[in-house]
Design a protein around this motif. Structure first.
Motif, PDB file in Angstrom:
ATOM      1  N   UNK A 170       0.827  -1.201   0.000  1.00 50.75           N
ATOM      2  CA  UNK A 170       0.000   0.000   0.000  1.00 50.75           C
ATOM      3  C   UNK A 170       0.868   1.260   0.000  1.00 50.75           C
ATOM      4  N   UNK A 171       1.967   1.211   0.767  1.00 55.32           N
ATOM      5  CA  UNK A 171       2.833   2.389   0.878  1.00 55.32           C
ATOM      6  C   UNK A 171       3.496   2.729  -0.452  1.00 55.32           C
ATOM      7  N   UNK A 172       3.928   1.720  -1.210  1.00 49.85           N
ATOM      8  CA  UNK A 172       4.637   2.013  -2.467  1.00 49.85           C
ATOM      9  C   UNK A 172       3.694   2.656  -3.467  1.00 49.85           C
ATOM     10  N   UNK A 173       2.436   2.206  -3.507  1.00 48.01           N
ATOM     11  CA  UNK A 173       1.465   2.846  -4.396  1.00 48.01           C
ATOM     12  C   UNK A 173       1.096   4.227  -3.887  1.00 48.01           C
ATOM     13  N   UNK A 174       0.963   4.359  -2.578  1.00 51.81           N
ATOM     14  CA  UNK A 174       0.548   5.625  -1.988  1.00 51.81           C
ATOM     15  C   UNK A 174       1.558   6.731  -2.265  1.00 51.81           C
ATOM     16  N   UNK A 175       2.847   6.412  -2.171  1.00 53.87           N
ATOM     17  CA  UNK A 175       3.879   7.427  -2.442  1.00 53.87           C
ATOM     18  C   UNK A 175       3.691   8.028  -3.829  1.00 53.87           C
ATOM     19  N   UNK A 176       3.448   7.165  -4.806  1.00 53.17           N
ATOM     20  CA  UNK A 176       3.263   7.635  -6.179  1.00 53.17           C
ATOM     21  C   UNK A 176       1.943   8.378  -6.346  1.00 53.17           C
ATOM     22  N   UNK A 177       0.864   7.807  -5.819  1.00 53.01           N
ATOM     23  CA  UNK A 177      -0.466   8.363  -6.041  1.00 53.01           C
ATOM     24  C   UNK A 177      -0.658   9.703  -5.335  1.00 53.01           C
TER      25      UNK A 177
END
Length: 357
Positions: A170-177
């Protein structure tokens, strides 16, 4: 036979020929993901990123201490998919270099989706796909429960390693989004004094947000067992609790990839608690939702990811789904919001701003 072929016409023959090509993509579609996973596990994108010059097959196999024969076949396949490419070295040989796509596969890259890819392709999440037909035949059945005997969230509560994999993904997607959201729609956060991130996990979304909007006070709200191990960050308060019972008060409630896990009724319940949390801010209070919005009449290729996410919800959750604009309007209206907007930004997701007044 000649008569039958002729009756298809040119377009008919083209469709048949294309079908012969496409069917093999479905038969062997898993090979793309498996080969990409292999490259990540070997660390190939990271190795190439740290080289100023193209790496020959010999240099790359030496760096990996592996057979050049098998490596050549993996790289040939991935180059054919546009993940890596070749470039002539100073010595005149052919060497491998990064592409914009392979840079998204670095383990520590700013926009890396490696953790998400590895989690989604772990055995615990692959197995439910084999029970998708059972879910279709019985909508009360859960493909994930059929595969494992319990829900994903029950497993995560019992297994700290699974919880870590979920949080990392979730964190890796959240950083980008969240970065793309602030860059593409900065007005969403203008004038906000505080934001409560509902289901905020380890606090990644708020860290990205406050780094870019330092005037905002952040409240990271999730289950007690989640926030108890979340890292401390300046400007962020970690609060444990149950979003179905209450949400900490703030100028805005922020929910990313939370509501798609739940049924309409449960979403309405969560949103009512969010509306209560922002009520004392009057017309300045709002709820910010970052989710897929399914476009019934199609959309760009990035938005098509929403349909894949909907299949994911079907396989991995009991009641979750992605929603159309009309379906979002329904649950927001039922939760007591009088108006809302939907905006696109450079993401597979959209941002929905909902106002109670």
């Amino acid at each position: 036979m000649a008569e039958i072929t002729k009756s298809h016409g040119v377009n008919g023959n083209d469709e048949i020929a294309q079908a012969q090509v496409d069917i093999w993509r479905f038969v062997f579609g898993f090979t793309e993901t498996a080969a990409v996973k292999c490259a990540i596990e070997l660390g190939i994108p990271d190795i190439l990123e740290n080289q100023a010059d193209p790496m020959t097959l010999s240099q790359l196999s030496s760096a990996l201490s592996c057979s050049s024969t098998a490596l050549f076949r993996i790289m040939r396949f991935l180059m054919n998919r546009g993940i890596f490419k070749e470039k002539i070295t100073k010595e005149g040989s052919m060497g491998y270099v990064q592409t914009p796509l392979s840079r998204l596969l670095r383990k520590d890259g700013d926009n890396s989706l490696t953790a998400m890819l590895l989690w989604q392709n772990s055995s615990i999440l692959i197995d439910p796909w084999h029970y998708l037909s059972a879910r279709v035949l019985d909508d009360k059945a859960s493909a994930f429960v059929c595969a494992h005997g319990k829900s994903l969230w029950e497993i995560a509560a019992e297994d700290p390693e699974q919880r870590r994999l979920i949080d990392d993904a979730m964190a890796c997607d959240t950083r980008t989004t969240v970065g793309a959201l602030v860059d593409g729609c900065p007005e969403v956060f203008d004038g906000l004094s505080s934001v409560v991130n509902v289901g905020g996990g380890n606090g990644t979304a708020l860290r990205v947000l406050i780094e870019r909007c330092p005037w905002i006070r952040g409240i990271n709200f999730d289950l007690n067992e989640v926030v108890s191990v979340a890292p401390e960050s300046e400007g962020i308060e970690h609060v444990g609790g149950d979003m179905f019972k209450s949400v900490p008060k703030a100028n805005a409630a922020f929910l990313k990839w939370i509501l798609h896990d739940w049924s309409d009724g449960e979403c309405i319940q969560i949103l009512k608690k969010c509306r209560e949390a922002i009520s004392e801010y009057g017309t300045a209070g709002k709820v910010i939702i970052v989710e897929a919005v399914i476009e019934v009449n199609g959309g760009d290729k990035l938005k098509d990811v929403g349909l894949m996410l909907d299949m994911l919800m079907l396989a991995q959750t009991n009641k979750g789904k992605e929603r159309t604009a009309e379906e979002w309007a329904f649950i927001l209206r039922e939760a007591g919001f009088t108006r809302h907007t939907i905006k696109s930004f450079q993401s597979a997701l959209s941002v929905i701003e909902a106002y109670p007044y």
